[in-house]
Write a protein that holds these residues in place. Structure first.
Motif, PDB file in Angstrom:
ATOM      1  N   LYS A 226       0.817  -1.209   0.000  1.00  0.00           N
ATOM      2  CA  LYS A 226       0.000   0.000   0.000  1.00  0.00           C
ATOM      3  C   LYS A 226       0.849   1.255   0.000  1.00  0.00           C
ATOM      4  CE  LYS A 226      -3.729  -2.438   2.348  1.00  0.00           C
ATOM      5  NZ  LYS A 226      -4.522  -2.586   3.606  1.00  0.00           N
ATOM      6  N   TYR A 280      -1.728  -7.247   4.630  1.00  0.00           N
ATOM      7  CA  TYR A 280      -3.052  -7.138   5.241  1.00  0.00           C
ATOM      8  C   TYR A 280      -2.957  -6.259   6.477  1.00  0.00           C
ATOM      9  CZ  TYR A 280      -7.390  -8.559   7.580  1.00  0.00           C
ATOM     10  OH  TYR A 280      -8.618  -8.574   8.209  1.00  0.00           O
ATOM     11  N   GLN A 281      -3.707  -5.150   6.454  1.00  0.00           N
ATOM     12  CA  GLN A 281      -3.735  -4.212   7.567  1.00  0.00           C
ATOM     13  C   GLN A 281      -2.321  -3.829   8.030  1.00  0.00           C
ATOM     14  OE1 GLN A 281      -6.326  -5.955  10.531  1.00  0.00           O
ATOM     15  NE2 GLN A 281      -8.170  -5.523   9.356  1.00  0.00           N
ATOM     16  N   GLU A 327      -8.591 -11.025   0.125  1.00  0.00           N
ATOM     17  CA  GLU A 327      -9.301 -10.178   1.095  1.00  0.00           C
ATOM     18  C   GLU A 327     -10.655  -9.801   0.514  1.00  0.00           C
ATOM     19  OE1 GLU A 327      -8.712  -5.906   3.480  1.00  0.00           O
ATOM     20  OE2 GLU A 327      -7.066  -6.779   2.299  1.00  0.00           O
ATOM     21  N   ASP A 328     -11.728  -9.923   1.319  1.00  0.00           N
ATOM     22  CA  ASP A 328     -13.062  -9.627   0.806  1.00  0.00           C
ATOM     23  C   ASP A 328     -13.489  -8.200   1.158  1.00  0.00           C
ATOM     24  OD1 ASP A 328     -14.147  -9.506   3.409  1.00  0.00           O
ATOM     25  OD2 ASP A 328     -14.783 -11.598   3.397  1.00  0.00           O
ATOM     26  N   GLY A 329     -14.737  -7.868   0.809  1.00  0.00           N
ATOM     27  CA  GLY A 329     -15.236  -6.518   1.019  1.00  0.00           C
ATOM     28  C   GLY A 329     -15.445  -6.151   2.467  1.00  0.00           C
ATOM     29  N   ASN A 330     -15.455  -7.130   3.360  1.00  0.00           N
ATOM     30  CA  ASN A 330     -15.521  -6.858   4.794  1.00  0.00           C
ATOM     31  C   ASN A 330     -14.136  -6.731   5.414  1.00  0.00           C
ATOM     32  OD1 ASN A 330     -18.292  -6.751   5.200  1.00  0.00           O
ATOM     33  ND2 ASN A 330     -18.493  -8.964   5.490  1.00  0.00           N
ATOM     34  N   GLU A 331     -13.115  -6.663   4.572  1.00  0.00           N
ATOM     35  CA  GLU A 331     -11.716  -6.622   5.000  1.00  0.00           C
ATOM     36  C   GLU A 331     -11.357  -7.860   5.817  1.00  0.00           C
ATOM     37  OE1 GLU A 331     -10.971  -2.924   6.949  1.00  0.00           O
ATOM     38  OE2 GLU A 331     -11.209  -1.744   5.116  1.00  0.00           O
ATOM     39  N   LEU A 333      -9.644 -11.644   5.774  1.00  0.00           N
ATOM     40  CA  LEU A 333      -8.588 -12.340   5.044  1.00  0.00           C
ATOM     41  C   LEU A 333      -8.911 -13.833   4.980  1.00  0.00           C
ATOM     42  CD1 LEU A 333      -5.802 -12.119   3.670  1.00  0.00           C
ATOM     43  CD2 LEU A 333      -4.761 -12.434   5.923  1.00  0.00           C
ATOM     44  N   GLY A 395     -16.007  -7.704  -4.041  1.00  0.00           N
ATOM     45  CA  GLY A 395     -15.970  -7.692  -2.590  1.00  0.00           C
ATOM     46  C   GLY A 395     -16.818  -8.736  -1.908  1.00  0.00           C
TER      47      GLY A 395
END
Length: 513
Positions: A226, A280-281, A327-331, A333, A395
């Motif tokens: 990112k 991720y995050q 990673e999905d739309g709800n964040e 993993l 997502g």
């Protein structure tokens, strides 16, 4: 009296309707919301020898799939070509089309990405085990199913190493970066880049050289973080093809790379295998096999330091191809992998497994599909899930694909399943249009029809797997269609009965006066 009865029925009916609507809104399961998978089927049009394709989701509800496949030629010979098809929930799979041939010998796909400019880009190893190069080609995403739309393959990395290995990513400035296994100045990892969208490429610079005991480099993986920094991971092998080390390196610009860090090493056996990276995050996850377990290490400082290795999933063992992280739309993993659970008084249970990262740990995996391993060296009934690839669409939809472990089982095509998640669907963004584009939507196949030959590809009939080995013991208690109809109809029928009774009481009351 009747008015009181009618008023009292309102909250009762509301509760009944609320309960019935909750059954419709969420799958009925004693496990969790991620336990319902579509019955696995084979991807139509692929030969039985095709490997799991690279899956790329656009922002318009479509997955683009690339794979290498043997095709027939006019002279009666066969060669390995790059084939393309696509999938959507609404239309299923399109027929695969051979889009690219290597100028010499065979084309082995190594990577594909969708660029910010709306172009699909592929890398492939062109040649054979003795002599090969890394080739690059591109096409507008709207015309990816047309072979003439793909640019003439050009060599961007000469003297490629075997086994094939080349990966590509695009940074936050739109610069393309490629790492490949090469032999120009010794067996090693080389980096090149393009600042003009693939028009021209820099000269290769070395990132890593294998020593005399580890001559092969493979299973490369590279991502753009990112922050815009590049992160890469790879595996090295000895002369007998056994994994001896997993390495990581990072770069801020793609030309200068950090000193490679050894994340895992092995001196014997299958050793290190299947490394992959995911951010991720603000944390880098490095996952790999240190036979027979999946191992994870994490970095919270962009690859400068790494946590101690931790073993995932105590019950699961084995090495069954790459690990897939999405990673999905709800964040949330997700991790997909092929392994087995040793049997206690019975056969081992092999499967394609799914876990999620929740509250700082991986939860106990559930099966997309599982069952006893089946060895079939003649037919197409072998079973041992291998080589997982996954992608998230808009997502809220996951598509996962896999194949059968080719170790001692005859290959039987590529299998897939999908799941709709309880997550928000991202808005669809139409694909970029191309001036003069005549074909914008390739004709879709009915997944249950026999496809006709396209581009020299043999036909293949999609097969649905035996449901007796589908999701055994995962706590799923899905409702039948009749059950859903009954749940919907029940409050309506109850309302009609109450209204009828109320009218009947009113009529009797009137007649009594």
């Amino acid at each position: 009296m009747n008015k009181v009865l009618k008023l009292r029925t309102i909250p009762v009916l509301a509760v009944i309707c609320l309960i019935s609507s909750s059954f419709l809104a969420y799958p009925v399961s004693t496990a969790n919301q991620y336990s319902q998978w579509a019955p696995p089927e084979t991807i139509p049009g692929y030969t039985t020898e095709t490997w799991t394709p690279i899956l790329i989701a656009d922002k318009n509800r479509t997955v683009h799939a690339f794979s290498s496949q043997w095709i027939g030629q006019q002279d009666g010979q066969t060669t390995r070509a790059i084939v393309y098809n696509q999938w959507s929930l609404a239309k299923g799979w399109t027929n695969p089309v051979d889009i690219l041939l290597s100028p010499i010998n065979e084309a082995r796909l190594t990577d594909a990405i969708l660029g910010r400019d709306g172009k699909l880009r592929v890398l492939f190893f062109g040649g054979n085990n003795k002599s090969a190069d890394i080739y690059y080609s591109e096409a507008p995403v709207a015309r990816a199913g047309e072979a003439p739309a793909w640019s003439m393959p050009v060599i961007i990395g000469s003297d490629a190493g075997d086994p094939e290995g080349a990966v590509m990513t695009e940074d936050n400035q739109g610069i393309l970066h490629v790492l490949f296994n090469g032999r120009a100045e010794g067996t090693g990892l080389y980096a090149i880049s393009s600042t003009d969208g693939g028009g021209t490429w820099s000269d290769p610079t070395s990132v890593f050289f294998a020593d005399s005991d580890t001559p092969n480099i493979a299973q490369l993986h590279m991502i753009t973080g990112k922050s815009g920094e590049l992160h890469a991971i790879w595996n090295v092998y000895d002369f007998s093809g056994q994994g001896r080390g997993v390495y990581y390196a990072g770069s801020k610009d793609g030309s200068t790379w950090s000193e490679p860090v050894l994340l895992a090493a092995a001196k014997e056996g299958l050793g290190t295998q299947t490394p992959t990276l995911f951010e991720y995050q603000d944390t880098l996850f490095a996952l790999f096999n240190l036979t027979p377990k999946i191992i994870m290490r994490q970095s919270r400082d962009s690859g400068l330091t790494w946590s101690d290795p931790s073993i995932l999933f105590a019950r699961h063992v084995g090495v069954n191809g790459p690990l897939a992280l999405v990673e999905d739309g709800n964040e949330a993993l997700h991790l997909f992998f092929g392994q087995r659970i040793p049997g206690t008084g019975g056969p081992d249970i092999h499967g394609l497994w799914h876990s999620m990262w929740i509250n700082g740990r991986w939860i106990e995996p559930e099966a997309v599909i599982k069952g006893p391993r089946s060895v079939d060296k003649v037919g197409t009934n072998g079973f041992d899930p291998y080589n997982a690839h996954a992608v998230v669409i808009q997502g809220n939809l996951i598509l996962v694909a896999w194949m059968t472990d080719p170790g001692d089982i005859k290959l039987n095509g590529v299998w897939y399943s999908y799941q709709i998640l309880d997550a928000p669907e991202l808005p669809a963004i139409p694909l970029p249009t191309v001036q003069g584009d005549l074909i914008t939507n390739p004709q879709s196949l009915n997944p249950h029809m026999l496809p006709s030959p396209v581009g020299g590809l043999p036909t293949a009939t999609p097969r649905v797997i035996d449901r007796s080995i589908l999701l055994k013991g995962n706590g799923s208690t899905g409702l039948s269609l009749f059950g859903l109809i009954l749940i919907v109809a029940l409050p309506i029928l109850l309302l009609l009965v109450i209204l009828f009774r109320s009218k009947f009481t009113d009529d009797n009351h009137s007649s009594s006066h």
